[in-house]
Design a protein around this motif. Structure first.
Motif, short mmCIF file in Angstrom:
data_model
loop_
_atom_site.label_atom_id
_atom_site.label_comp_id
_atom_site.label_asym_id
_atom_site.label_seq_id
_atom_site.Cartn_x
_atom_site.Cartn_y
_atom_site.Cartn_z
N CYS A 107 25.91 41.99 18.86
CA CYS A 107 26.85 41.58 20.22
C CYS A 107 27.15 40.09 20.09
CB CYS A 107 26.25 41.85 21.47
SG CYS A 107 26.32 43.74 21.78
N ARG A 108 26.28 39.52 18.99
CA ARG A 108 26.59 38.05 18.86
C ARG A 108 27.12 37.56 17.46
NH1 ARG A 108 27.16 38.06 23.51
NH2 ARG A 108 26.26 36.63 25.16
N LEU A 109 26.36 37.92 16.43
CA LEU A 109 26.52 37.25 15.03
C LEU A 109 27.64 38.25 14.43
CD1 LEU A 109 23.28 36.79 13.44
CD2 LEU A 109 24.81 35.28 14.29
N VAL A 110 27.73 39.57 14.56
CA VAL A 110 28.67 40.56 14.04
C VAL A 110 30.01 40.12 14.50
CG1 VAL A 110 29.46 42.87 13.68
CG2 VAL A 110 27.20 42.42 13.19
N PRO A 111 30.40 40.25 15.66
CA PRO A 111 31.80 39.96 16.11
C PRO A 111 32.34 38.53 15.44
CG PRO A 111 30.28 40.61 18.01
CD PRO A 111 29.50 40.31 16.94
#
Length: 288
Positions: free
Chosen positions: A150-154
């Motif tokens: 929910c933080r790095l991937v997007p």
């Protein structure tokens, strides 16, 4: 509708029928208009945005009220929220004051007390915004999974889509995502976090009392928040001393600090462009 009519209608809706004496544009960030409204009764702060994204101000109001409900650290009172097809705004308490020799200490201690308030899991029940960027959210049992998905991937996907990342750096980012457990604890406390706590998102009120503004809340590792406070400055030495007295940072904090700052650097890369690419690349190379 003219701006003056919007101001007066907002004030009347909260019971202030006194004369609007002055409207002054003030600094309010990069994406909203901001005004100081002064009536015969009191002063107000209004954040205003034409064609605001859906629930943009609702989410900010929820964040402020969630922090306020912890009874740990001050936030401005929200008097009125309006969102329609044409514009949105928050009408809030005007905060103004001078720092004292206790302001930094209070900020650190009170933030640590807020971080001791925990949630049902890691993440949040609603998608939120950081700047103009929508942040996907859900609740996870594992902090690493939340931070990855929910933080790095997007942000990594967005940066690659925007042609900010080379294929080589993109592949290194993917390897980093696979190895997060080497540096990040999976089972830290799910602390209530402000979520966007840089030096411009706290103010000093009367008697030197610190206030938090512009939250993008979530439940997560409290060291994630502290890492961002160190990225762009704006926090006094007394802040960190007082924070550590209430909620000490781990011995491993230094090993993961840059990895936590990486998220916010990706946000700035996607918001403001390649000025932040060198910092992103440097951190990725450090870990991979």
């Amino acid at each position: 509708m003219k701006m003056k009519d919007i101001f007066q209608k907002a004030l009347q809706s909260i019971g202030d029928d006194s004369t609007l004496l002055n409207v002054k544009p003030v600094s309010g960030g990069d994406i909203n208009e901001a005004y100081l409204l002064r009536t015969e009764k009191q002063q107000y702060f209004m954040k205003f945005r034409k064609n605001a994204p859906k629930h943009f101000f609702k989410l900010e109001k929820i964040g402020l009220e969630s922090i306020k409900n912890t009874n740990t650290i001050a936030v401005p009172t929200v008097f009125k929220r309006e969102e329609n097809d044409h514009f949105g705004y928050l009408l809030m308490e005007w905060i103004e004051g001078d720092r004292t020799d206790k302001t930094g200490e209070l900020l650190g201690r009170n933030l640590a007390l807020m971080h001791q308030c925990t949630g049902p899991g890691f993440g949040y029940s609603k998608d939120t915004y950081i700047g103009n960027l929508l942040q996907p959210n859900d609740f996870y049992n594992n902090w690493i999974d939340y931070y990855r998905e929910c933080r790095l991937v997007p942000q990594i996907q967005r940066a690659y889509k925007n042609n900010y990342l080379s294929l080589q750096i993109r592949k290194k980012c993917e390897r980093l995502l696979e190895r997060l457990e080497e540096w990040i604890p999976p089972k830290s406390k799910a602390s209530l976090l402000h979520g966007d706590l840089w030096g411009g998102n706290w103010l000093t009120g009367k008697n030197g009392i610190p206030y938090l503004i512009d939250p993008s809340i979530l439940y997560g590792d409290h060291e994630f928040e502290i890492a961002f406070t160190e990225l762009f400055g704006g926090f006094p030495t007394e802040f960190y001393k007082a924070y550590n007295e209430v909620m000490p940072l781990s011995l491993e904090y230094g090993e993961r600090k840059l990895l936590y700052q990486l998220y916010y650097l990706f946000v700035h890369l996607n918001l403001f462009g390649t000025t932040y690419l060198e910092s992103v690349t440097r951190i990725v190379h450090k870990y991979i």
